[in-house]
Design a protein around this motif. Structure first.
Motif, short mmCIF file in Angstrom:
data_model
loop_
_atom_site.label_atom_id
_atom_site.label_comp_id
_atom_site.label_asym_id
_atom_site.label_seq_id
_atom_site.Cartn_x
_atom_site.Cartn_y
_atom_site.Cartn_z
N ARG A 1 0.85 -1.19 0.00
CA ARG A 1 0.00 0.00 0.00
C ARG A 1 0.88 1.24 0.00
NH1 ARG A 1 -4.11 -0.01 4.75
NH2 ARG A 1 -4.30 -2.11 3.95
N ILE A 2 0.44 2.26 -0.75
CA ILE A 2 1.13 3.55 -0.76
C ILE A 2 0.09 4.64 -0.51
CG2 ILE A 2 0.99 3.73 -3.28
CD1 ILE A 2 3.68 5.23 -3.17
N GLY A 3 0.45 5.59 0.35
CA GLY A 3 -0.47 6.66 0.71
C GLY A 3 -0.10 7.97 0.04
N PHE A 4 -1.11 8.83 -0.14
CA PHE A 4 -0.93 10.13 -0.78
C PHE A 4 -1.65 11.19 0.05
CE2 PHE A 4 -1.01 6.77 -3.90
CZ PHE A 4 0.17 6.97 -4.59
N ALA A 5 -0.95 12.28 0.29
CA ALA A 5 -1.50 13.36 1.12
C ALA A 5 -2.53 14.20 0.39
CB ALA A 5 -0.38 14.26 1.62
N ASP A 6 -2.50 14.15 -0.96
CA ASP A 6 -3.46 14.96 -1.72
C ASP A 6 -3.65 14.36 -3.11
OD1 ASP A 6 -1.23 15.85 -3.27
OD2 ASP A 6 -0.91 17.47 -1.84
N LEU A 7 -4.64 14.89 -3.82
CA LEU A 7 -4.97 14.40 -5.15
C LEU A 7 -3.83 14.62 -6.14
CD1 LEU A 7 -7.08 13.08 -6.96
CD2 LEU A 7 -8.08 15.36 -7.31
N ALA A 8 -3.11 15.72 -5.98
CA ALA A 8 -1.99 16.01 -6.88
C ALA A 8 -0.92 14.92 -6.78
CB ALA A 8 -1.39 17.37 -6.58
N ALA A 9 -0.63 14.45 -5.60
CA ALA A 9 0.38 13.39 -5.41
C ALA A 9 -0.10 12.08 -6.01
CB ALA A 9 0.70 13.23 -3.93
N LEU A 10 -1.37 11.75 -5.82
CA LEU A 10 -1.94 10.54 -6.41
C LEU A 10 -1.87 10.61 -7.93
CD1 LEU A 10 -3.60 7.88 -6.39
CD2 LEU A 10 -5.65 9.33 -6.23
N THR A 11 -2.27 11.74 -8.49
CA THR A 11 -2.24 11.92 -9.94
C THR A 11 -0.82 11.82 -10.49
OG1 THR A 11 -4.21 13.32 -9.79
CG2 THR A 11 -2.92 13.47 -11.81
N ALA A 12 0.13 12.43 -9.81
CA ALA A 12 1.53 12.38 -10.25
C ALA A 12 2.03 10.94 -10.26
CB ALA A 12 2.40 13.24 -9.34
N PHE A 13 1.68 10.16 -9.24
CA PHE A 13 2.08 8.75 -9.18
C PHE A 13 1.50 7.98 -10.36
CE2 PHE A 13 1.08 4.38 -8.03
CZ PHE A 13 2.33 3.89 -7.69
N LEU A 14 0.21 8.16 -10.63
CA LEU A 14 -0.43 7.44 -11.72
C LEU A 14 0.13 7.85 -13.08
CD1 LEU A 14 -4.10 7.44 -10.42
CD2 LEU A 14 -2.52 5.49 -10.51
N LEU A 15 0.40 9.11 -13.25
CA LEU A 15 1.01 9.58 -14.50
C LEU A 15 2.40 8.97 -14.69
CD1 LEU A 15 -0.06 13.33 -14.54
CD2 LEU A 15 -0.78 11.54 -16.14
N GLN A 16 3.16 8.89 -13.61
CA GLN A 16 4.49 8.30 -13.68
C GLN A 16 4.40 6.81 -14.01
OE1 GLN A 16 6.00 6.20 -10.94
NE2 GLN A 16 7.82 5.97 -12.17
N ARG A 17 3.47 6.11 -13.38
CA ARG A 17 3.32 4.67 -13.63
C ARG A 17 2.90 4.39 -15.07
NH1 ARG A 17 5.71 1.05 -11.30
NH2 ARG A 17 4.04 -0.42 -11.62
N THR A 18 1.99 5.19 -15.60
CA THR A 18 1.50 4.93 -16.96
C THR A 18 2.47 5.40 -18.02
OG1 THR A 18 0.18 6.97 -16.89
CG2 THR A 18 -0.93 4.91 -16.28
N SER A 19 3.38 6.27 -17.70
CA SER A 19 4.38 6.70 -18.69
C SER A 19 5.51 5.68 -18.80
CB SER A 19 4.93 8.07 -18.34
OG SER A 19 5.72 8.01 -17.17
N GLU A 20 5.61 4.76 -17.85
CA GLU A 20 6.66 3.72 -17.88
C GLU A 20 6.32 2.59 -18.84
OE1 GLU A 20 7.04 2.30 -13.91
OE2 GLU A 20 8.17 4.06 -13.24
N THR A 21 5.07 2.47 -19.20
CA THR A 21 4.66 1.31 -20.03
C THR A 21 4.64 1.64 -21.49
OG1 THR A 21 2.34 1.89 -19.74
CG2 THR A 21 3.29 0.27 -18.21
#
Length: 64
Positions: free
Chosen positions: A44-64
């Motif tokens: 599990r990974i936690g995010f303090a705000d929506l911007a952090a969650l979005t940044a994580f998802l953008l980073q994950r999807t740009s790797e593929t």
């Protein structure tokens, strides 16, 4: 935290997460918190705000 992508039969990258969203009322202004959990590993990974969650998802999807 390292999360592994899954691969489907068409050989496309696939990510699955359980998304949790809750509101914390620790200050005058409530804030939303987020977490993602990898269902295959339980990590599990936690995010303090929506911007952090979005940044994580953008980073994950740009790797593929």
């Amino acid at each position: 935290m390292t999360m592994r992508p899954f691969h489907n039969h068409a050989n496309h990258a696939y990510h699955a997460y359980l998304l949790r969203i809750w509101q914390e009322k620790t200050t005058e202004t409530p804030v939303w918190r987020f977490s993602l959990e990898d269902p295959s590993s339980g990590q599990r990974i936690g995010f303090a705000d929506l911007a952090a969650l979005t940044a994580f998802l953008l980073q994950r999807t740009s790797e593929t």
